[in-house]
Write a protein that holds these residues in place. Structure first.
Motif, mmCIF file in Angstrom:
data_model
loop_
_atom_site.group_PDB
_atom_site.id
_atom_site.type_symbol
_atom_site.label_atom_id
_atom_site.label_comp_id
_atom_site.label_asym_id
_atom_site.label_seq_id
_atom_site.Cartn_x
_atom_site.Cartn_y
_atom_site.Cartn_z
ATOM 1 N N PRO A 157 -58.379 24.528 -12.309
ATOM 2 C CA PRO A 157 -58.659 26.130 -12.198
ATOM 3 C C PRO A 157 -58.200 26.556 -13.616
ATOM 4 C CG PRO A 157 -56.857 25.247 -10.847
ATOM 5 C CD PRO A 157 -57.270 23.449 -11.624
ATOM 6 N N ARG A 158 -58.183 26.112 -14.326
ATOM 7 C CA ARG A 158 -56.869 26.550 -15.831
ATOM 8 C C ARG A 158 -57.777 26.822 -16.593
ATOM 9 N NH1 ARG A 158 -52.875 23.294 -17.244
ATOM 10 N NH2 ARG A 158 -51.943 24.867 -19.318
ATOM 11 N N PHE A 159 -59.199 26.374 -16.233
ATOM 12 C CA PHE A 159 -59.937 25.605 -17.539
ATOM 13 C C PHE A 159 -61.399 26.799 -17.079
ATOM 14 C CE2 PHE A 159 -62.802 25.331 -20.689
ATOM 15 C CZ PHE A 159 -63.816 24.493 -20.665
ATOM 16 N N MET A 160 -61.936 28.022 -17.208
ATOM 17 C CA MET A 160 -62.461 29.340 -17.158
ATOM 18 C C MET A 160 -63.733 28.859 -17.052
ATOM 19 S SD MET A 160 -59.635 31.087 -16.198
ATOM 20 C CE MET A 160 -58.829 30.480 -15.431
ATOM 21 N N PRO A 161 -64.365 29.743 -15.707
ATOM 22 C CA PRO A 161 -66.085 28.524 -15.189
ATOM 23 C C PRO A 161 -66.983 29.715 -15.951
ATOM 24 C CG PRO A 161 -65.125 29.441 -13.088
ATOM 25 C CD PRO A 161 -64.071 29.696 -14.565
ATOM 26 N N HIS A 162 -66.771 29.997 -17.734
ATOM 27 C CA HIS A 162 -67.225 30.928 -18.040
ATOM 28 C C HIS A 162 -68.034 29.938 -19.611
ATOM 29 C CE1 HIS A 162 -68.603 33.929 -21.418
ATOM 30 N NE2 HIS A 162 -69.589 33.452 -20.917
ATOM 31 N N LEU A 163 -69.637 30.137 -20.307
ATOM 32 C CA LEU A 163 -69.416 29.182 -21.168
ATOM 33 C C LEU A 163 -70.682 30.572 -21.547
ATOM 34 C CD1 LEU A 163 -70.438 25.728 -20.444
ATOM 35 C CD2 LEU A 163 -68.897 26.239 -21.259
ATOM 36 N N HIS A 164 -70.380 30.180 -23.013
ATOM 37 C CA HIS A 164 -71.585 31.088 -24.310
ATOM 38 C C HIS A 164 -72.589 30.418 -24.831
ATOM 39 C CE1 HIS A 164 -73.605 34.494 -24.872
ATOM 40 N NE2 HIS A 164 -73.200 34.367 -26.216
ATOM 41 N N LEU A 165 -74.523 29.856 -24.346
ATOM 42 C CA LEU A 165 -74.610 28.798 -24.564
ATOM 43 C C LEU A 165 -76.110 29.482 -25.116
ATOM 44 C CD1 LEU A 165 -75.191 25.864 -21.707
ATOM 45 C CD2 LEU A 165 -73.796 25.926 -23.653
ATOM 46 N N PRO A 166 -76.006 29.867 -26.776
ATOM 47 C CA PRO A 166 -77.335 30.476 -27.339
ATOM 48 C C PRO A 166 -78.016 29.552 -26.608
ATOM 49 C CG PRO A 166 -75.455 29.691 -28.487
ATOM 50 C CD PRO A 166 -75.175 28.861 -27.860
ATOM 51 N N LEU A 167 -79.137 30.390 -26.287
ATOM 52 C CA LEU A 167 -80.698 29.651 -26.313
ATOM 53 C C LEU A 167 -81.717 30.425 -27.369
ATOM 54 C CD1 LEU A 167 -83.034 28.484 -24.486
ATOM 55 C CD2 LEU A 167 -83.563 31.284 -23.472
ATOM 56 N N GLN A 168 -81.369 31.482 -28.051
ATOM 57 C CA GLN A 168 -82.484 31.746 -28.692
ATOM 58 C C GLN A 168 -83.808 32.278 -28.392
ATOM 59 O OE1 GLN A 168 -80.173 33.367 -30.738
ATOM 60 N NE2 GLN A 168 -78.730 32.393 -31.227
ATOM 61 N N SER A 169 -84.545 31.593 -27.939
ATOM 62 C CA SER A 169 -85.268 31.972 -27.650
ATOM 63 C C SER A 169 -86.309 30.580 -26.275
ATOM 64 C CB SER A 169 -86.552 32.207 -28.896
ATOM 65 O OG SER A 169 -87.981 31.703 -28.333
ATOM 66 N N GLY A 170 -87.245 31.496 -25.543
ATOM 67 C CA GLY A 170 -87.626 30.940 -24.544
ATOM 68 C C GLY A 170 -89.054 30.140 -24.560
ATOM 69 N N SER A 171 -89.016 30.050 -25.989
ATOM 70 C CA SER A 171 -90.704 29.299 -26.768
ATOM 71 C C SER A 171 -90.684 28.053 -27.322
ATOM 72 C CB SER A 171 -91.654 30.505 -26.719
ATOM 73 O OG SER A 171 -92.236 29.605 -28.273
ATOM 74 N N ASP A 172 -90.787 27.125 -26.778
ATOM 75 C CA ASP A 172 -90.695 26.306 -27.776
ATOM 76 C C ASP A 172 -91.192 26.152 -29.792
ATOM 77 O OD1 ASP A 172 -90.915 23.049 -24.739
ATOM 78 O OD2 ASP A 172 -89.146 24.950 -26.020
ATOM 79 N N SER A 173 -92.194 26.776 -29.145
ATOM 80 C CA SER A 173 -93.080 26.993 -30.578
ATOM 81 C C SER A 173 -91.763 27.377 -31.538
ATOM 82 C CB SER A 173 -94.413 27.585 -30.438
ATOM 83 O OG SER A 173 -94.407 28.614 -29.890
ATOM 84 N N VAL A 174 -91.551 28.912 -30.802
ATOM 85 C CA VAL A 174 -90.259 29.198 -31.724
ATOM 86 C C VAL A 174 -89.257 28.706 -32.121
ATOM 87 C CG1 VAL A 174 -88.741 31.279 -32.024
ATOM 88 C CG2 VAL A 174 -91.211 31.501 -30.986
#
Ligand code: SF4
Length: 429
Positions: free
Chosen positions: A239-256
């Motif tokens: 419980p001391r390891f906080m359940p939040h992650l900032h996971l950069p996606l950058q785009s939802g399009s595979d071609s981009v």
């Protein structure tokens, strides 16, 4: 000497300032918050966008005019990418590039012949983080990145990956805890790659911090959605390891994503998100989205909107693409017009407001341990373990600053950007 430190940009730059402050004090120098009375000014610059470079130049100009008698040292990404331009700036005496940042205090002392007042060299006093109203400390764990995302200038400015030894990081966290810090954030350029050069791993580091320190709240900064250690999710059982992650996606399009040279396609990201939220209770995932990457068509943009809509991020950091000389993306054809970027950004900001409100609403009625970071217009405020902003009425009791208190979420703020809560009198930590 009286030394004044300034920084722009990322958490890594802030963490470096804390280290330099300590190292200068260990050599008997005094830190001052007033640039005009300083004998030495050190500016940690940023170059993530053209705008950041403009601000770095402006800060250097102002620093030199504010105190023309002081020595002026410049470091950071602007100085590393264009050392000559930095050295030509008025009043600049010395440029230290990113690769030498760990030795900045030593190099400055040597090259500017700073007198070391051994008799004044004391065990550095507290970082002053708490005095400066900061309850959270950023801990630099690694620097550099082996990847070459097409839009990223950071990887060019900060060089190859290099990790700090585990024992050094643990010693720093124990020292900060001793000074009253209740929360630390592990930060780097590519923290998923932590330990790749020293036979260690991010999971191993986190496990040792949880075992060998008493820090109540441990967070990690932005982490790329690849190179995540296999046994990563089980770490959140603590419980001391906080359940939040900032996971950069950058785009939802595979071609981009392909044109961005990203190592994670939308399908893989969706998989990862599902696995993470299934295995980690209360996990809040936030992300970065670049709007208007070269060649981004309406259809590709719609793919990003649809992906964001279906995924349910807790919050988005939205960046309108700006070309950075030296990056591959700056040479790509079909730039997206400023008008189209503005329109797409507005659409995404509206979507984010709606999704963020939905995320916050799901937490109403629940009680959380909140680290109170200070008092603002909305009363005492802080973050839940899964990084939702919450504020509570200012009660009659004493200061809640830097205390972890139990707060029951009872509603949303008028602008829907944060939770409103009530202090649960029963247990305080
Ligand atoms: S992984 Fe991150 S730091 Fe590395 S090049 Fe890509 S965006 Fe830049």
């Amino acid at each position: 000497m009286r030394i004044h430190l300034k920084t722009l940009g990322c958490r890594l730059n802030e963490a470096e300032l804390e280290t330099w402050s300590r190292d200068f004090q260990a050599r008997g120098h005094a830190m001052t918050g007033n640039a005009e009375e300083a004998d030495l000014l050190v500016v940690n610059t940023c170059a993530v966008t053209e705008e950041a470079v403009r601000k770095s130049r402006k800060l250097l100009g102002r620093s030199s005019r504010q105190n023309p008698n002081a020595r002026l040292v410049v470091s950071g990404c602007f100085a590393s990418l264009d050392p000559n331009a930095a050295l030509e700036m008025e009043g600049v005496d010395l440029v230290i590039n990113n690769q030498d940042k760990e030795r900045l205090v030593e190099l400055v002392s040597e090259k500017l012949d700073l007198t070391v007042m051994a008799e004044a060299a004391t065990e550095p006093e507290a970082t002053g983080l708490l005095e400066r109203g900061r309850q959270r400390a950023f801990i630099k764990v690694q620097d550099g990145c082996r990847y070459r995302c097409a839009f990223c200038i950071v990887t060019l400015a900060r060089g190859e990956e290099r990790s700090r030894p585990v024992r050094e990081i643990i010693a720093e966290i124990n020292r900060l805890y001793g000074e009253g810090i209740r929360e630390v954030v592990l930060t780097g350029v590519h923290i998923g790659g932590y330990g790749s050069d020293i036979g260690a791993s991010l999971a191993g580091l986190i496990r040792r911090i949880l075992n060998e320190t008493d820090i109540p709240r441990l967070r990690i900064g932005s982490i790329e959605p690849w190179d995540l250690p296999r046994d990563f999710w089980s770490l959140f059982n603590n419980p001391r390891f906080m359940p939040h992650l900032h996971l950069p996606l950058q785009s939802g399009s595979d071609s981009v994503l392909r044109r961005m040279a990203r190592r994670c396609r939308s399908g893989e990201y969706r998989q990862l998100f599902k696995q993470a939220t299934r295995q980690v209770a209360d996990l809040n995932v936030t992300t970065d989205i670049i709007v208007g990457f070269p060649g981004e068509t309406e259809a590709e943009w719609q793919q990003t909107l649809d992906f964001v809509e279906e995924t349910g991020f807790g919050d988005l950091h939205i960046f309108a693409y700006s070309p950075r000389q030296g990056t591959k993306a700056a040479t790509l054809p079909d730039p997206v017009s400023r008008e189209v970027k503005r329109r797409r950004s507005e659409t995404l900001h509206r979507l984010n407001e709606r999704l963020r409100r939905q995320t916050l609403k799901r937490h109403i009625g629940r009680t959380f341990p909140v680290l109170i970071e200070g008092q603002g217009v909305r009363g005492w405020g802080g973050y839940t373990p899964n990084y939702l902003r919450i504020s509570l009425e200012t009660g009659k009791g004493g200061s809640l600053e830097n205390r972890i208190v139990r707060v029951r979420a009872e509603g949303l703020s008028a602008d829907g950007r944060e939770l409103r809560g009530r202090l649960q009198a029963d247990r305080t930590q």
